[in-house]
Motif scaffolding. Sequence first.
Motif, PDB file in Angstrom:
ATOM      1  N   GLU A   1       0.853  -1.192   0.000  1.00  0.00           N
ATOM      2  CA  GLU A   1       0.000   0.000   0.000  1.00  0.00           C
ATOM      3  C   GLU A   1       0.887   1.239   0.000  1.00  0.00           C
ATOM      4  O   GLU A   1       1.877   1.304   0.750  1.00  0.00           O
ATOM      5  CB  GLU A   1      -0.907   0.010   1.227  1.00  0.00           C
ATOM      6  CG  GLU A   1      -2.007  -1.008   1.148  1.00  0.00           C
ATOM      7  CD  GLU A   1      -2.989  -0.850   2.277  1.00  0.00           C
ATOM      8  OE1 GLU A   1      -2.619  -0.340   3.342  1.00  0.00           O
ATOM      9  OE2 GLU A   1      -4.142  -1.265   2.116  1.00  0.00           O
TER      10      GLU A   1
ATOM     11  N   GLU B   1     -10.110  -1.448  -4.393  1.00  0.00           N
ATOM     12  CA  GLU B   1     -10.383  -1.861  -3.010  1.00  0.00           C
ATOM     13  C   GLU B   1     -11.366  -0.865  -2.433  1.00  0.00           C
ATOM     14  O   GLU B   1     -11.059   0.338  -2.337  1.00  0.00           O
ATOM     15  CB  GLU B   1      -9.114  -1.922  -2.166  1.00  0.00           C
ATOM     16  CG  GLU B   1      -9.419  -2.352  -0.736  1.00  0.00           C
ATOM     17  CD  GLU B   1      -8.208  -2.736   0.083  1.00  0.00           C
ATOM     18  OE1 GLU B   1      -7.211  -3.218  -0.491  1.00  0.00           O
ATOM     19  OE2 GLU B   1      -8.270  -2.547   1.323  1.00  0.00           O
TER      20      GLU B   1
ATOM     21  N   GLY C   1     -10.929  -1.061   8.690  1.00  0.00           N
ATOM     22  CA  GLY C   1     -11.777  -1.024   9.878  1.00  0.00           C
ATOM     23  C   GLY C   1     -12.571  -2.281  10.148  1.00  0.00           C
ATOM     24  O   GLY C   1     -13.298  -2.357  11.134  1.00  0.00           O
TER      25      GLY C   1
HETATM   26  N1  LIG Z   1      -6.648  -1.627   3.083  1.00  0.00           N
HETATM   27  C1  LIG Z   1      -7.166  -2.043   4.364  1.00  0.00           C
HETATM   28  C2  LIG Z   1      -6.100  -2.732   5.152  1.00  0.00           C
HETATM   29  O1  LIG Z   1      -5.091  -3.142   4.610  1.00  0.00           O
HETATM   30  C3  LIG Z   1      -6.296  -2.940   6.593  1.00  0.00           C
HETATM   31  O2  LIG Z   1      -7.042  -1.906   7.161  1.00  0.00           O
HETATM   32  P1  LIG Z   1      -7.324  -2.052   8.751  1.00  0.00           P
HETATM   33  O3  LIG Z   1      -7.997  -3.388   8.953  1.00  0.00           O
HETATM   34  O4  LIG Z   1      -6.003  -2.001   9.429  1.00  0.00           O
HETATM   35  O5  LIG Z   1      -8.228  -0.893   9.081  1.00  0.00           O
END
Ligand SMILES: NCC(=O)COP(=O)(O)O
Length: 252
Positions: free
Chosen positions: A74, A155, A199
Amino acid sequence: MSASSLRLGVNVDHVATLRNARGGSYPDPVRAAHEAVRAGADGITAHLREDRRHIRDADMERLRREVDRPLNFEMAATGEMVALACALRPHAACLVPEKREERTTEGGLDIVTGREHLRPAIARLAGAGIRVSLFVEPEVHVMEAARALGAPVVELHTGTYCEAYLAGDEAATARELARLARAAAHGAALGLEIHAGHGLTLESVGPVAALPQVRELNIGHALVAEAVFVGLGPAVAAMRAAMDAARAEAAA
Ligand SMILES: NCC(=O)COP(=O)(O)O
Ligand SMILES: CC(=O)[C@@H](O)[C@H](O)COP(=O)(O)O
């Protein structure tokens, strides 16, 4: 790796948050990734933020080199991150919005008004053989914009749904879930691969996992939080089971 049609990407960002709290070398995000894979993760996600508040460059390199599962990198669509990703060549790169002052990602990337600056980043990543996904708001017109940009994957940001769920606001939860369902159906009809994340918890994951067009969920913070009490392996296994149960129930 699961036989399910719905993949689980485990985000190890907040293992690094805990590691950085003391400036040492443990807990190691790479060890967490191995534990997650043993418990059923299909891939690993990590967010190399411009401020390196959690995942560091060395973490990303070791995740790529040492973990035998697809790595989803990411990143913000900056020249620095595109160059790092093209050098590392992860399986996938997910372009996300970043603001230094934010506590966490606050929404999807603006790919409608801000899309022209994304084109070169998408082209360079794709040219390096990296599968590009765009972290976006679950809106029908945003699906159209994603296809116009040539990204094969979106996503869907589930943060607003999760906030409504956590607040116990049933009307808002239903509204946000319908928004996700509409976007997933429209995006899939356009030929986009649909992922979702941000989340999600063991309690809120079911309805999103039940959306038939969703191929991958990326989940991190809730898994690391639950790991404090039950361990990361059992936390991942429970999430995997909840996803599979929801998918099976929806298909019945
Ligand atoms: N792109 C969402 C991710 O990788 C994880 O998000 P989170 O569960 O830490 O809020
Ligand atoms: C894009 C997204 O929703 C998350 O994967 C992202 O990593 C959140 O940022 P933090 O991990 O810094 O909370």
